[in-house]
Design an enzyme around this catalytic site. Structure first.
Site, PDB file in Angstrom:
ATOM      1  N   ALA A 114      -1.750  -0.621  -1.414  1.00  0.00           N
ATOM      2  CA  ALA A 114      -3.017  -1.275  -1.079  1.00  0.00           C
ATOM      3  C   ALA A 114      -3.137  -1.665   0.379  1.00  0.00           C
ATOM      4  CB  ALA A 114      -3.264  -2.503  -1.933  1.00  0.00           C
ATOM      5  N   GLY A 115      -4.277  -1.354   0.940  1.00  0.00           N
ATOM      6  CA  GLY A 115      -4.594  -1.800   2.288  1.00  0.00           C
ATOM      7  C   GLY A 115      -4.570  -0.710   3.346  1.00  0.00           C
ATOM      8  N   LYS A 128       2.100   0.720 -13.962  1.00  0.00           N
ATOM      9  CA  LYS A 128       1.865  -0.036 -12.740  1.00  0.00           C
ATOM     10  C   LYS A 128       1.176  -1.315 -13.174  1.00  0.00           C
ATOM     11  CE  LYS A 128      -0.528  -0.423  -8.583  1.00  0.00           C
ATOM     12  NZ  LYS A 128      -1.796  -0.093  -7.976  1.00  0.00           N
ATOM     13  N   GLY A 133      -8.426  -1.709  -1.164  1.00  0.00           N
ATOM     14  CA  GLY A 133      -9.654  -1.069  -0.704  1.00  0.00           C
ATOM     15  C   GLY A 133     -10.173  -1.579   0.633  1.00  0.00           C
ATOM     16  N   ASN A 186      -5.324   4.937  -2.565  1.00  0.00           N
ATOM     17  CA  ASN A 186      -6.421   5.605  -3.265  1.00  0.00           C
ATOM     18  C   ASN A 186      -7.653   5.647  -2.369  1.00  0.00           C
ATOM     19  OD1 ASN A 186      -7.753   5.383  -6.666  1.00  0.00           O
ATOM     20  ND2 ASN A 186      -8.521   6.528  -4.950  1.00  0.00           N
TER      21      ASN A 186
END
Lengths: 257, 73
Positions: free
Chosen positions: A187-188, A100, A161, A209
């Site tokens: 993300a987000g 990644k 995040g 995550n």
């Protein structure tokens, strides 16, 4: 839905929810949350091994490469050279050719340096890597990444995040139309509905995550995300009804008194 | 002789191999990558690669991480 496989670069992926392994309390919580999420792809960071504490445990003892597809990232790399170095080390550690790819442009936003990203992706693809680029929600950049040989693209929904959800659904939709490779929204995501929405818009998978690891109950949130991704995917395949301003009765008028 | 291991000075025995260094560290060789003076050491050659005075060695593995905000920098 069990035959609804995602295939990238000849690799079959069972789950459309991909998860990171950062920010958990400990390895046991990481393991339980990932199990609850049903995810198969698990991202990991590449770092110096702890050589001062011989008893330090290894993440891979909890997240076995036999069970999961380990996707090393180049998180924390702010230039092409570093990203290449980390990617090569990750591959040398012998788990897979997948990476990644992150080339971060700015500490405050963690937005990708897309020029550096394309450059690094081009080099790694030539070296035989399967490159999953963490990119902006920019359709043109996504096309360039595909041009240099990326078998999928990973646009952000919002800053890493941030938990802001999908800030620009229209860009994401254009991006999905613009490229002919799988799109993994990365993300987000803040909560389950964000993940469901990403899938409803037509994303092929979602990576997250913080939304799981940072929840009050990470294991419960992991499970919520599993169902959200399923629901979103099914709704996408089923095809939603068009939006209309006025009502349309569901019950027939015929037969009324 | 002295090498720099993961950024810190370390005394090792003359001509020690990469494999032997990893064993001393208690590190599972199959879980790591080793960089010697900025060049990746092929794992097949861990046993045959001897360290020299002044070498810069990095032993790299995988830790928990999702994205750029998740590492402990």
């Amino acid at each position: 839905m069990s035959d609804d496989r995602l295939t990238i670069a000849g690799i079959d992926f069972r789950s459309r929810l991909w998860v990171g392994t950062g920010k958990y309390k400990d390895f046991v919580e990481t393991q339980k949350a990932i199990e609850a999420s049903g995810a198969e792809v698990v991202t990991v960071a590449v770092r110096r091994v702890n050589i001062t504490d011989r008893k330090s445990e290894n993440l891979l003892d909890y997240i076995s490469p036999k069970t999961y597809k380990i996707l090393p990232n180049t998180a924390g790399c702010y230039n092409v050279e570093d990203a290449l170095r980390y990617a090569r080390l990750a591959r040398a550690a012998g788990i897979s050719d997948m990476v990644k790819l992150e080339v971060i442009g700015d500490e405050k936003t963690l937005f990708p340096d897309t020029a550096g990203l394309i450059e690094a992706a081009k080099i790694l693809v030539k070296e035989g890597f399967i490159v999953f680029p963490y990119t902006n929600d920019d359709p043109i950049v996504a096309k360039r990444l595909v041009d240099v040989g990326c078998p999928a693209v990973m646009p952000l929904a919002a800053p890493i995040g941030s938990g802001l959800g999908i800030r620009n659904p229209y860009n994401l939709k254009i991006l999905m139309e613009a490229v002919n490779v799988p799109v993994i929204v990365d993300a987000g995501v803040g909560t389950a509905s964000d993940a469901a929405l990403a899938m409803e818009y037509g994303a092929d998978a979602v990576l997250m995550n913080s939304a799981i690891a940072g929840a009050k109950e990470p294991i419960l949130m992991a499970e919520a995300m599993k169902y959200a991704v399923w629901a979103g995917r099914m709704a996408f395949k089923a095809g939603r009804i068009p939006r209309k301003l006025y009502a349309t009765a569901s019950s027939p008028i015929e037969g009324m008194l | 002789m002295r090498i720099t291991l993961n950024g810190e000075a370390r005394e090792v025995t003359e001509g020690q191999s990469v494999a032997s260094l990893l064993a001393d560290l208690g590190v599972q060789a199959e879980r790591v990558a080793v960089e010697l003076n900025l060049k990746i050491v092929d794992r097949q050659t861990f046993t045959g690669t001897s360290l020299r005075d002044g070498d810069r060695v990095e032993v790299i593995g995988f830790i928990g991480g999702g994205r750029s905000d998740d590492d402990e920098r």
